[in-house]
Motif scaffolding. Structure first.
Motif, short mmCIF file in Angstrom:
data_model
loop_
_atom_site.label_atom_id
_atom_site.label_comp_id
_atom_site.label_asym_id
_atom_site.label_seq_id
_atom_site.Cartn_x
_atom_site.Cartn_y
_atom_site.Cartn_z
N HIS A 9 54.64 57.35 40.87
CA HIS A 9 54.07 56.27 41.69
C HIS A 9 54.74 54.92 41.45
N THR A 76 51.52 61.62 40.98
CA THR A 76 50.83 61.02 42.13
C THR A 76 50.88 61.99 43.31
N ASN A 78 49.53 60.40 46.19
CA ASN A 78 48.96 59.35 47.03
C ASN A 78 50.04 58.74 47.91
N GLU A 81 51.18 55.18 47.45
CA GLU A 81 51.81 54.77 46.19
C GLU A 81 53.29 55.12 46.10
N HIS A 98 45.88 63.81 39.74
CA HIS A 98 44.98 62.88 40.43
C HIS A 98 44.36 63.54 41.66
N LEU A 101 45.70 63.20 47.90
CA LEU A 101 45.57 62.20 48.97
C LEU A 101 46.68 62.32 50.00
N LYS A 204 46.42 49.49 41.17
CA LYS A 204 46.29 50.56 42.15
C LYS A 204 45.38 50.11 43.29
N ASN A 206 42.96 50.80 46.40
CA ASN A 206 42.01 51.83 46.80
C ASN A 206 41.19 51.36 47.98
#
Ligand code: MG
Ligand code: MG
Ligand code: MG
Length: 306
Positions: A9, A76, A78, A81, A98, A101, A204, A206
């Motif tokens: 990330h 990651t 995400n 990210e 994690h 996503l 981070k 969110n």
């Protein structure tokens, strides 16, 4: 075989940097000679300590990749990210610990486990594939596990992490407590960073229940030492809130020795923090006893109380 770009990330921590280096080693051992360890941001002080100790060079800094490039994501899953054009590259593998996503239109190797560190999963993969872990790789992996679990004290730490670390300690031939504390302390040195950089070191973004939030974290061996910068930090936070139109910015100042956090929380939804932890923010700040893990003790708790 074309190149394979490996990255973790943005605002990379030790796990993200180590995971890209270790994954490149893993890929090479599987015959992929064009696996390239990359990073999506600057190396922090803790990781700098690890790279210096092991004599390993930092992964290549990249910002984006050509469409069609083959990539591996570590630490990651995400989309927010990583690289901007993730939809247009080909993800070969993801190894992560994690929330999931992202989704893809094609099948891929996806390994996610709710353990304390990506390297615990990498350790298992080396074993499953019958690959050797050399001393340097073991030291890197161990460093990441110590970093993500704060020397096994974080509630994110599992038995799997402890088991992996124990075996890696033997290969690395080091006293993990002495080494680990030195490494974590190296990461608490904020002296060369501007306020803006401190707020961005491990931040981070969110979004939950319509709340746009950033939760940033800094490790310290002395909360009062960091709180000396409170006024400047507040000005910096206010600026980020305005620029990014946030509802909440939460800075976690985490004491790695005592395992507690002092938070500075600002924004029109700072009330979420009060509700989530049953505290009253006084001058934007509150003490959160026993809180060290953003992933386990902050994100789910503020999401639930939004
Ligand atoms: Mg990470
Ligand atoms: Mg991690
Ligand atoms: Mg972390």
């Amino acid at each position: 075989m074309g190149k394979t770009y490996i990255f973790g990330h943005k605002n990379p921590d030790t796990d993200s940097i180590v995971s890209s280096i270790v994954m490149a080693d893993f890929e090479k051992k599987l015959g992929n000679s064009e696996a390239i360890a990359c990073r999506l941001g600057n190396i922090n002080k803790e990781t700098e300590f690890v790279l210096q100790y092991t004599g390993v060079k930092a992964p290549e800094l990249i910002e984006d990749l050509e469409d069609g490039a083959e990539v591996i994501m570590v630490d990651t899953a995400n989309v927010a990210e990583v690289i901007p054009n993730l939809d247009n590259v080909k993800i070969k593998r993801i190894v992560d610990h994690h929330q999931v996503l992202l989704h893809t239109a094609y099948p891929l190797f996806y390994r996610a486990e709710p353990v304390g560190c990506t390297e615990t999963i990498m350790y298992k993969l080396y074993k499953e594939y019958g690959l050797e872990i050399d001393k340097t790789i073991a030291t890197l992996m161990l460093s990441a596990i110590i970093s993500d679990t704060l020397l096994f004290k974080s509630p994110t730490c599992t038995e799997d992490d402890k088991k992996a670390a124990k075996e890696l300690t033997q290969i690395a031939e080091l006293d993990y407590e002495v080494y680990g504390m030195e490494m974590l302390k190296a990461g608490t040195d904020l002296s060369s960073f501007s306020i803006e950089e401190i707020l961005n070191l491990d931040a981070k973004a969110n979004e939950f229940k319509g709340v746009k939030a950033i939760v940033a974290q800094v490790n310290t061996a002395s909360i009062p030492e960091v709180m000396k910068m409170k006024t400047e930090l507040e000005v910096g936070i206010q600026k980020i809130i305005a620029e990014r139109q946030l509802d909440l910015f939460m800075l976690l100042i985490t004491d790695i020795i005592e395992s507690n956090t002092q938070t500075i929380a600002m924004g029109n939804r700072a009330d979420i923090v009060e509700k989530a932890y049953h505290v009253k923010l006084e001058d934007n700040t509150a003490f959160l006893e026993g809180v060290v893990s953003r992933k386990k003790q902050v994100i789910p708790v503020i999401t639930e109380n939004a």
